[in-house]
Design an enzyme around this catalytic site. Structure first.
Site, short mmCIF file in Angstrom:
data_model
loop_
_atom_site.label_atom_id
_atom_site.label_comp_id
_atom_site.label_asym_id
_atom_site.label_seq_id
_atom_site.Cartn_x
_atom_site.Cartn_y
_atom_site.Cartn_z
N ARG A 32 14.64 28.48 -43.63
CA ARG A 32 14.56 28.64 -42.18
C ARG A 32 15.60 29.63 -41.68
NH1 ARG A 32 10.76 25.25 -40.24
NH2 ARG A 32 10.38 23.39 -41.50
N GLU A 99 19.04 43.71 -40.27
CA GLU A 99 20.44 43.27 -40.30
C GLU A 99 20.91 42.97 -41.72
OE1 GLU A 99 20.77 39.88 -37.77
OE2 GLU A 99 20.35 41.02 -35.95
N HIS A 104 13.06 41.11 -46.90
CA HIS A 104 12.60 39.79 -46.49
C HIS A 104 11.43 39.90 -45.52
CE1 HIS A 104 15.91 41.05 -43.83
NE2 HIS A 104 15.29 40.41 -42.84
N HIS A 106 9.74 37.89 -42.37
CA HIS A 106 9.84 36.82 -41.38
C HIS A 106 8.46 36.19 -41.24
CE1 HIS A 106 13.71 38.16 -39.40
NE2 HIS A 106 13.38 39.28 -40.03
P1 AMP Z 1 16.57 41.27 -40.04
O1 AMP Z 1 17.03 41.81 -38.71
O2 AMP Z 1 15.10 41.46 -40.24
O3 AMP Z 1 17.41 41.78 -41.18
O4 AMP Z 1 16.74 39.70 -39.94
C1 AMP Z 1 17.76 38.99 -40.57
C2 AMP Z 1 17.55 37.55 -40.19
O5 AMP Z 1 18.38 36.76 -41.00
C3 AMP Z 1 17.91 37.21 -38.74
O6 AMP Z 1 16.75 36.70 -38.08
C4 AMP Z 1 19.02 36.19 -38.87
O7 AMP Z 1 18.96 35.18 -37.88
C5 AMP Z 1 18.80 35.64 -40.26
N1 AMP Z 1 19.97 35.11 -40.91
C6 AMP Z 1 21.19 35.68 -41.03
N2 AMP Z 1 22.01 34.88 -41.74
C7 AMP Z 1 21.29 33.80 -42.10
C8 AMP Z 1 21.57 32.63 -42.86
N3 AMP Z 1 22.78 32.41 -43.40
N4 AMP Z 1 20.59 31.71 -43.02
C9 AMP Z 1 19.37 31.92 -42.48
N5 AMP Z 1 19.04 33.00 -41.77
C10 AMP Z 1 19.99 33.95 -41.58
#
Ligand code: AMP
Length: 122
Positions: A32, A99, A104, A106
């Site tokens: 999640r 980020e 990955h 979503h």
């Molecule tokens: P992106 O901008 O596509 O790289 O999305 C990275 C996602 O990782 C974001 O939606 C964050 O909320 C999520 N995220 C960051 N750290 C964690 C974590 N430790 N556990 C779960 N989700 C995370």
């Protein structure tokens, strides 16, 4: 660009930090999202060290790509979102606001998600 072994998803894969695990197999791990953008918000990551879709599609084996794709389907089934519908989304690089530099997908579900750009962070 070189894969950063210290990125947060690499640490999750190594078990160095916890996650709310939904699914795991040889090719993928799903957990999640820590900051959910919908009632269901799960991330599916490949077990291999790939930065984004470009890296993954160029370097992963056919077996890894198939296994990862099947895992996304398995996760959707496990979450019970297939009939109602869901969105899969992958951010790649700076303009997409990626980020975490580990590829990955979503999975977003649980409400009407609206238009694709406006429904997810800008
Ligand atoms: P992106 O901008 O596509 O790289 O999305 C990275 C996602 O990782 C974001 O939606 C964050 O909320 C999520 N995220 C960051 N750290 C964690 C974590 N430790 N556990 C779960 N989700 C995370």
């Amino acid at each position: 660009m070189v894969y950063d072994k210290q990125n947060i998803f690499a640490k999750i894969l190594r078990g160095e930090i916890p996650c709310d695990k939904i699914y795991e197999d040889e090719y993928a791990l799903a957990f999640r999202d820590i900051n959910p953008q919908a009632p269901v918000h799960v991330l599916v990551i490949p077990k291999g060290s790939y930065i984004d879709i470009n890296d993954f599609s160029a370097k992963a084996s056919d077996v890894e790509i198939a296994g990862y794709t099947r895992a996304v389907g398995q996760v959707a089934g496990k979450l019970g979102i297939v009939d109602q519908g869901f969105r899969t989304l992958a951010n790649n690089g700076p303009d997409a606001h990626q980020e975490v530099p580990h590829y990955h997908t979503h999975i977003l579900a649980g409400r009407r998600l609206g238009q694709i750009i406006k429904s997810f962070r800008e």
